[in-house]
Enzyme design. Structure first.
Site, PDB file in Angstrom:
ATOM      1  N   GLY A 155       0.838  -1.190   0.000  1.00  0.00           N
ATOM      2  CA  GLY A 155       0.000   0.000   0.000  1.00  0.00           C
ATOM      3  C   GLY A 155       0.873   1.241   0.000  1.00  0.00           C
ATOM      4  N   ARG A 156       0.401   2.300   0.665  1.00  0.00           N
ATOM      5  CA  ARG A 156       1.150   3.557   0.696  1.00  0.00           C
ATOM      6  C   ARG A 156       2.521   3.378   1.347  1.00  0.00           C
ATOM      7  NH1 ARG A 156      -4.175   5.249   1.878  1.00  0.00           N
ATOM      8  NH2 ARG A 156      -3.763   4.888   4.082  1.00  0.00           N
ATOM      9  N   ILE A 157       2.539   2.711   2.511  1.00  0.00           N
ATOM     10  CA  ILE A 157       3.802   2.558   3.219  1.00  0.00           C
ATOM     11  C   ILE A 157       4.696   1.552   2.502  1.00  0.00           C
ATOM     12  CG2 ILE A 157       4.873   1.846   5.388  1.00  0.00           C
ATOM     13  CD1 ILE A 157       2.316   2.852   6.805  1.00  0.00           C
ATOM     14  N   ARG A 177      -3.395  -8.905  -2.483  1.00  0.00           N
ATOM     15  CA  ARG A 177      -4.541  -9.603  -3.069  1.00  0.00           C
ATOM     16  C   ARG A 177      -4.695  -9.271  -4.548  1.00  0.00           C
ATOM     17  NH1 ARG A 177      -9.161  -7.970   1.113  1.00  0.00           N
ATOM     18  NH2 ARG A 177      -7.966  -6.032   0.941  1.00  0.00           N
ATOM     19  N   ILE A 234       6.143  -3.567  11.031  1.00  0.00           N
ATOM     20  CA  ILE A 234       5.801  -2.188  11.394  1.00  0.00           C
ATOM     21  C   ILE A 234       4.308  -1.947  11.187  1.00  0.00           C
ATOM     22  CG2 ILE A 234       8.068  -1.164  11.007  1.00  0.00           C
ATOM     23  CD1 ILE A 234       7.058  -0.350   8.190  1.00  0.00           C
ATOM     24  N   ARG A 236       0.888  -4.078  12.447  1.00  0.00           N
ATOM     25  CA  ARG A 236       0.077  -4.255  13.638  1.00  0.00           C
ATOM     26  C   ARG A 236       0.469  -5.547  14.326  1.00  0.00           C
ATOM     27  NH1 ARG A 236      -1.161   0.275  13.872  1.00  0.00           N
ATOM     28  NH2 ARG A 236      -3.215   1.256  13.951  1.00  0.00           N
ATOM     29  N   GLU A 265       0.056  -5.547  22.938  1.00  0.00           N
ATOM     30  CA  GLU A 265       0.918  -4.473  23.439  1.00  0.00           C
ATOM     31  C   GLU A 265       0.116  -3.543  24.360  1.00  0.00           C
ATOM     32  OE1 GLU A 265       1.006  -1.131  20.005  1.00  0.00           O
ATOM     33  OE2 GLU A 265       2.013  -2.981  19.421  1.00  0.00           O
ATOM     34  N   HIS A 283       6.344   0.766  19.436  1.00  0.00           N
ATOM     35  CA  HIS A 283       5.323   1.315  18.537  1.00  0.00           C
ATOM     36  C   HIS A 283       5.588   2.792  18.230  1.00  0.00           C
ATOM     37  CE1 HIS A 283       0.926   0.509  17.152  1.00  0.00           C
ATOM     38  NE2 HIS A 283       1.512   1.379  16.348  1.00  0.00           N
ATOM     39  N   ILE A 284       6.774   3.056  17.686  1.00  0.00           N
ATOM     40  CA  ILE A 284       7.172   4.436  17.392  1.00  0.00           C
ATOM     41  C   ILE A 284       7.342   4.671  15.893  1.00  0.00           C
ATOM     42  CG2 ILE A 284       8.255   4.821  19.638  1.00  0.00           C
ATOM     43  CD1 ILE A 284      10.987   4.293  18.294  1.00  0.00           C
ATOM     44  N   GLY A 285       6.683   3.843  15.086  1.00  0.00           N
ATOM     45  CA  GLY A 285       6.827   3.968  13.639  1.00  0.00           C
ATOM     46  C   GLY A 285       6.507   5.349  13.115  1.00  0.00           C
TER      47      GLY A 285
END
Length: 325
Positions: A155-157, A177, A234, A236, A265, A283-285
């Site tokens: 996707g975007r990331i 997919r 990075i 979930r 978490e 969780h500092i992405g």
């Protein structure tokens, strides 16, 4: 009288200032961890709630808030929100896409390089006073340049990560997919999941969490990876079976991992903490000031649009606006 807004976590002062011009704001200045019961009590008279990914928005909360018309989450992911229940009640939900793309892609590459080159492991060894000489075989890691990067979720990331990979002359393969728009222009080739696992020197997980993606990387999938491979999550927690990953690392079935997200978490599987060949971050992405402030302000702008009678900027269920209340 201003409509009531509850903000569940401490947020930037400029966000509070902007929202206070329109809303009667109750905000969690102490940044306490509220129980579900406390959240329901505080939100019961609110027209809107500003939540984060650790806040569970379920039918119990919705039932406790008869005046509620909107929930703004300061996150891209929304698996903490029962979207169908919100839509059925005419409660609009918005999220904060796009703002964190580049910062999260940077973090993904940081974890990839740190895990592949054993940065955390060697730093702990150095800090413990164990470095007394240089050796040819000291903390040998894996090459990043010229290697094969596998992206699960283009996707975007994922696309932003593929752009970075070009600077390292990496071959990029991905699993989606469907064909990812723009992937071919990035030199990325679509493969099956099993092909991705078998071919990747470094595997990057950037797909949304859902019941369909729960433990999509488990014991079987880890067994298909190269013993020299690096895994980076990075996306979930819950996408990876953390217990299976810890076992694979302990048995050296894969070489290393970098995790910014975890199941349950902030609680961590204790076995992950025992693994030397892993890089762990809390969780500092999206953790740059510009990204976090941008996310927080986007959530605020969605709330302000609601009160101004304007369309929300990033709705997840725009059809809720048409649901009779």
């Amino acid at each position: 009288m201003k409509p009531k807004l509850l903000i569940t976590r401490k947020v930037f002062p400029e966000v509070i200032e902007a929202l206070s011009a329109v809303f009667d704001v109750d905000h969690n200045l102490a940044d306490d961890a509220w129980t579900p019961e406390e959240l329901r009590r505080r939100a019961s008279a609110c027209r809107a709630i500003y939540v984060v990914a650790s806040d569970r928005v379920d039918t119990a909360l919705l039932d406790a808030c008869p005046a509620l018309v909107m929930i703004a989450t300061g996150s891209v992911g929304y698996n903490h929100i029962d979207l169908a229940a919100c839509t059925a009640r005419g409660v609009l939900v918005t999220n904060t896409p796009d703002v964190l793309t580049e910062a999260t892609a940077d973090m993904g590459f940081a974890l990839l390089m740190a895990a592949a080159r054993r940065v955390s492991e060697s730093e702990r060894w150095l800090r413990a006073g164990q470095w007394d000489r240089w050796a040819w075989d000291q903390f040998l890691g894996a090459d990043v340049h010229g290697s094969t990067l596998g992206v699960l979720g283009m996707g975007r990331i994922g696309s932003a990560i593929a752009r970075r990979a070009a600077g390292f002359s990496m071959r990029v393969i991905y699993c989606n997919r469907s064909e990812a728009p723009g992937a071919a222009a990035l030199g990325a080739s679509r493969v099956t999941l099993d092909e991705l696992l078998a071919q990747a020197d470094h595997l990057m997980l950037v797909l949304p969490y859902s019941t369909a993606t729960h433990h999509i990387i488990g014991e079987r999938e880890l067994g298909l990876m190269k013993p020299t491979a690096t895994l980076v999550n990075i996306a979930r927690g819950g996408i990876v079976d953390d217990a299976a990953l810890a076992a694979a690392l302990a048995a050296h079935r894969i070489a290393a991992a970098g995790l910014d997200v975890f199941e349950n978490e902030p609680a961590l599987n204790p076995a992950l903490l025992k693994a030397p060949n892993i890089v762990l971050t809390p969780h500092i992405g999206s953790g740059t000031r510009s990204s976090r402030l941008g996310m927080a302000m986007l959530a605020a702008r969605n709330l302000l649009a609601l009160e101004a009678g304007e369309p929300p900027l990033t709705p997840l269920n725009a059809q809720a606006l048409k649901t009779p209340r």
